[in-house]
Design a protein around this motif. Sequence first.
Motif, PDB file in Angstrom:
ATOM      1  N   LEU A 130      24.849  -2.197 -16.149  1.00 41.76           N
ATOM      2  CA  LEU A 130      23.395  -2.325 -16.239  1.00 41.76           C
ATOM      3  C   LEU A 130      22.761  -0.954 -16.082  1.00 41.76           C
ATOM      4  N   MET A 131      21.726  -0.703 -16.870  1.00 38.87           N
ATOM      5  CA  MET A 131      20.922   0.499 -16.711  1.00 38.87           C
ATOM      6  C   MET A 131      19.654   0.096 -15.954  1.00 38.87           C
ATOM      7  N   ILE A 132      19.436   0.713 -14.813  1.00 31.95           N
ATOM      8  CA  ILE A 132      18.307   0.337 -13.969  1.00 31.95           C
ATOM      9  C   ILE A 132      17.410   1.539 -13.734  1.00 31.95           C
ATOM     10  N   GLU A 133      16.173   1.237 -13.420  1.00 34.91           N
ATOM     11  CA  GLU A 133      15.176   2.284 -13.200  1.00 34.91           C
ATOM     12  C   GLU A 133      14.976   2.511 -11.706  1.00 34.91           C
ATOM     13  N   ILE A 134      15.115   3.771 -11.301  1.00 33.84           N
ATOM     14  CA  ILE A 134      14.896   4.169  -9.909  1.00 33.84           C
ATOM     15  C   ILE A 134      13.552   4.887  -9.828  1.00 33.84           C
ATOM     16  N   GLN A 135      12.677   4.394  -8.962  1.00 35.28           N
ATOM     17  CA  GLN A 135      11.358   4.983  -8.794  1.00 35.28           C
ATOM     18  C   GLN A 135      11.250   5.585  -7.393  1.00 35.28           C
ATOM     19  N   GLN A 171      18.637   7.770   3.753  1.00 34.18           N
ATOM     20  CA  GLN A 171      18.551   8.824   4.774  1.00 34.18           C
ATOM     21  C   GLN A 171      19.637   9.870   4.572  1.00 34.18           C
ATOM     22  N   MET A 172      20.846   9.415   4.231  1.00 32.42           N
ATOM     23  CA  MET A 172      21.952  10.342   4.012  1.00 32.42           C
ATOM     24  C   MET A 172      21.687  11.239   2.808  1.00 32.42           C
ATOM     25  N   LEU A 173      21.203  10.653   1.716  1.00 30.45           N
ATOM     26  CA  LEU A 173      20.943  11.454   0.519  1.00 30.45           C
ATOM     27  C   LEU A 173      19.802  12.448   0.749  1.00 30.45           C
ATOM     28  N   LEU A 174      18.804  12.066   1.542  1.00 30.43           N
ATOM     29  CA  LEU A 174      17.728  13.009   1.870  1.00 30.43           C
ATOM     30  C   LEU A 174      18.256  14.180   2.681  1.00 30.43           C
ATOM     31  N   ALA A 175      19.184  13.899   3.602  1.00 26.86           N
ATOM     32  CA  ALA A 175      19.784  14.980   4.388  1.00 26.86           C
ATOM     33  C   ALA A 175      20.608  15.908   3.492  1.00 26.86           C
ATOM     34  N   VAL A 176      21.321  15.342   2.518  1.00 29.02           N
ATOM     35  CA  VAL A 176      22.103  16.165   1.591  1.00 29.02           C
ATOM     36  C   VAL A 176      21.180  17.044   0.758  1.00 29.02           C
ATOM     37  N   LEU A 177      20.074  16.490   0.272  1.00 25.47           N
ATOM     38  CA  LEU A 177      19.135  17.284  -0.522  1.00 25.47           C
ATOM     39  C   LEU A 177      18.517  18.423   0.281  1.00 25.47           C
ATOM     40  N   GLN A 195       9.210  16.836   6.318  1.00 27.44           N
ATOM     41  CA  GLN A 195       7.814  16.475   6.592  1.00 27.44           C
ATOM     42  C   GLN A 195       7.193  15.719   5.420  1.00 27.44           C
ATOM     43  N   GLN A 196       8.028  15.015   4.671  1.00 26.87           N
ATOM     44  CA  GLN A 196       7.546  14.285   3.506  1.00 26.87           C
ATOM     45  C   GLN A 196       7.813  12.784   3.686  1.00 26.87           C
ATOM     46  N   ASP A 197       6.824  11.988   3.274  1.00 23.77           N
ATOM     47  CA  ASP A 197       7.051  10.546   3.169  1.00 23.77           C
ATOM     48  C   ASP A 197       7.825  10.272   1.886  1.00 23.77           C
ATOM     49  N   VAL A 198       8.864   9.445   1.995  1.00 28.44           N
ATOM     50  CA  VAL A 198       9.695   9.137   0.835  1.00 28.44           C
ATOM     51  C   VAL A 198       9.742   7.624   0.662  1.00 28.44           C
ATOM     52  N   PHE A 199       9.335   7.158  -0.516  1.00 27.85           N
ATOM     53  CA  PHE A 199       9.379   5.734  -0.848  1.00 27.85           C
ATOM     54  C   PHE A 199      10.264   5.574  -2.083  1.00 27.85           C
ATOM     55  N   LEU A 200      11.196   4.625  -2.007  1.00 29.98           N
ATOM     56  CA  LEU A 200      12.146   4.406  -3.101  1.00 29.98           C
ATOM     57  C   LEU A 200      12.125   2.941  -3.495  1.00 29.98           C
ATOM     58  N   ASP A 234      26.023  -0.297  -5.657  1.00 30.06           N
ATOM     59  CA  ASP A 234      26.926   0.583  -6.391  1.00 30.06           C
ATOM     60  C   ASP A 234      26.602   2.040  -6.063  1.00 30.06           C
ATOM     61  N   PRO A 235      27.562   2.814  -5.526  1.00 25.44           N
ATOM     62  CA  PRO A 235      27.274   4.220  -5.207  1.00 25.44           C
ATOM     63  C   PRO A 235      27.042   5.091  -6.435  1.00 25.44           C
ATOM     64  N   ALA A 236      27.282   4.560  -7.625  1.00 25.34           N
ATOM     65  CA  ALA A 236      27.098   5.355  -8.835  1.00 25.34           C
ATOM     66  C   ALA A 236      25.641   5.687  -9.115  1.00 25.34           C
ATOM     67  N   ILE A 237      24.712   5.052  -8.442  1.00 31.66           N
ATOM     68  CA  ILE A 237      23.296   5.364  -8.672  1.00 31.66           C
ATOM     69  C   ILE A 237      22.801   6.455  -7.715  1.00 31.66           C
ATOM     70  N   ASP A 238      23.694   7.015  -6.896  1.00 34.11           N
ATOM     71  CA  ASP A 238      23.287   8.084  -5.977  1.00 34.11           C
ATOM     72  C   ASP A 238      22.633   9.239  -6.721  1.00 34.11           C
ATOM     73  N   LEU A 239      23.238   9.640  -7.835  1.00 36.57           N
ATOM     74  CA  LEU A 239      22.718  10.785  -8.579  1.00 36.57           C
ATOM     75  C   LEU A 239      21.333  10.486  -9.130  1.00 36.57           C
ATOM     76  N   ALA A 240      21.106   9.265  -9.599  1.00 38.05           N
ATOM     77  CA  ALA A 240      19.783   8.887 -10.104  1.00 38.05           C
ATOM     78  C   ALA A 240      18.754   8.879  -8.981  1.00 38.05           C
ATOM     79  N   VAL A 241      19.147   8.447  -7.785  1.00 41.29           N
ATOM     80  CA  VAL A 241      18.239   8.444  -6.638  1.00 41.29           C
ATOM     81  C   VAL A 241      17.832   9.867  -6.278  1.00 41.29           C
ATOM     82  N   CYS A 242      18.814  10.771  -6.216  1.00 40.84           N
ATOM     83  CA  CYS A 242      18.510  12.170  -5.896  1.00 40.84           C
ATOM     84  C   CYS A 242      17.617  12.798  -6.965  1.00 40.84           C
TER      85      CYS A 242
END
Length: 457
Positions: free
Chosen positions: A306-311, A335-341, A351-356, A366-374
Motif C-alpha cells: 500500500l502507498m500511504i500518505e504521511i502528513q 520520539q526516536m525518529l525526532l531524536a535521530v533527526l 523546541q518545536q511542536d510536532v504533529f504526525l 511497518d518500519p518501512a515508512i520511517d523514511l517517509a516520516v522523516c
Amino acid sequence: MAKTKTTFFCQNCGNQAPKWLGRCPACGEWNTFVEEVVTKEEPVAGNWRPTATTKTAAKPKAIHAINYEEQERTLTPDSELNRVLGGGIVPGSLVLIGGEPGIGKSTLLLQIALGLKDMRVLYVSGEESEQQIKMRAERLPTPISDCYIMTETSTQNIFRTVEHFEPEILIIDSIQTMHSSLVESGAGSVSQVRECTTEFMKYAKENGTPVFIVGHITKDGSLAGPKVLEHMVDTVLTFEGDRHTTYRILRTTKNRFGSTSELGIYEMQGTGLRQVTNPSEILISQRDEALSGIAIGSMVEGNRPLMIEIQALVSVANYGTPQRSSTGFDAKRLQMLLAVLEKRGGFRLGQQDVFLNVAGGLKVEDPAIDLAVCAAIVSSYEDISIPSSSAFAAEVGLGGEVRAVHRVEARISEAEKLGFKEIFISKYNIKGLDTSNFKIKIRPVSKLDEVFQGVLM
C-alpha cells in the motif's frame, strides 16, 4: 436435582475466582468481579449435544501415518473477506468478528449471506427483528439467495431448528445475546458466553458447518467476554474504523487457516459495504498545489503493498513543553525518529511542536515508512514541499542510516503502477534486485543526508 454452584467472574477478562476479590489478579482492574450462579443440568430432548460417546481410549498415531486431504474452501462473493480468511471459508470453522457498535459487522455478514448462491444460510439474530433485517436487506444490491432469517436467543431452540434445517453456513448475531438453559445466569455474562460458544464450537466441528459469530467489544476495544473465547474460535476478525467516516478495515488477529497479517478495506455506502480493490488511491489525497510536510511511504500488510500518505506539521512551541502527537503511528517511534533527526541530521526540533498523521485512518506498524516520516517532518520544518512524484520505502536506524526492508520489489511495483517517477530505498536493497524490470527511477541511499539533498535541496 442439580447442585447449584456460585462462582465469581471478572467482567473485564473472564478470570474465575471462588470468592469476591477487589482487584483482579489477571488484568489488574478493580471492582470487576460479579457473582454468577452456574447450574449444570442434564441435557433434555431437543438440546444439541454430541451423539456419539467415546467407547475406547484414543491411541497415539505416527504423524506420517495420518491421512490428510486439503480442505476445499468456500469462496464468497467478497474477495476482501476471502483474502482475510486465507482463501475462503473452511468447513467446520468457527469465526468470531468484533468491532464498535454501528461499524458494519451485521451488514457485512448479511451481504455475505445474501451473496452465497446455491447455499443454505441460516442467519440467527438476537438483536433485531425479522422486519428490521428485511429492511436492511432491501437496501443491499446483493441478490437474495437461499438465506433464511431466524430471531432467537435460546441455543436449545436454535439447535432444534438446525437439526431439521441443516444449514450449510450458520451466522449468530450476536454471542452476547445468546442464552443457554444449562447455565443459570443472564445473557452476556462470562459463563453464558463461554457455554454458548462451546456449544457452537462442538456443533461446527462435528457437523463440518462453518459458524460465524458476532462479538461485542469493551470500552478499551477488546472483545467482551472471557479471554478463552478468542482461544476457542479458529479465526478472530476485527472490524475497525470510525463510524462517522466511510472507510472500514477488516483485520485478522488470529487465524488457524491462514496469515494473520492480511487486511480488507471497505467503503460504507447507503447500499452497503463496497470492496476497495485499490486502496492506495483512496489513501493518497488529491492536491491541486504542492504542500510542505507531506510524503508518500510504502507499507506492506500481509501480501498487499500500500502507498500511504504521511502528513507532518512542525511549528514553534510557544507554551512550555513541546507537544509530540501522532495518529496512526507509534508515538514512541516518533520520539526516536525526532531524536535521530536532531542528533544525526542537525535539525533543531527540541523546541518545536510536532504533529504526525497517517491519512485514511490506518494504523501503521511497518518500519518501512520511517523514511517517509522523516522526510515529511523535515519538509514541514524547512517549509519545502516534496515532489508528488517521489515515494519512500526504507527503515531508519539510530545512527541515521537507511536500512533495508523486505519485499522491496512489491513496493516498487506498486509505486510504479500508481504513476510515481522515483522511489528512495536503502542501497542495501539493491543487491539481488533487477532494476531493469522497472521503469520508475530507483534512488538507493545509505544516509538521511542523501535523501534530503535529493528531494529538499
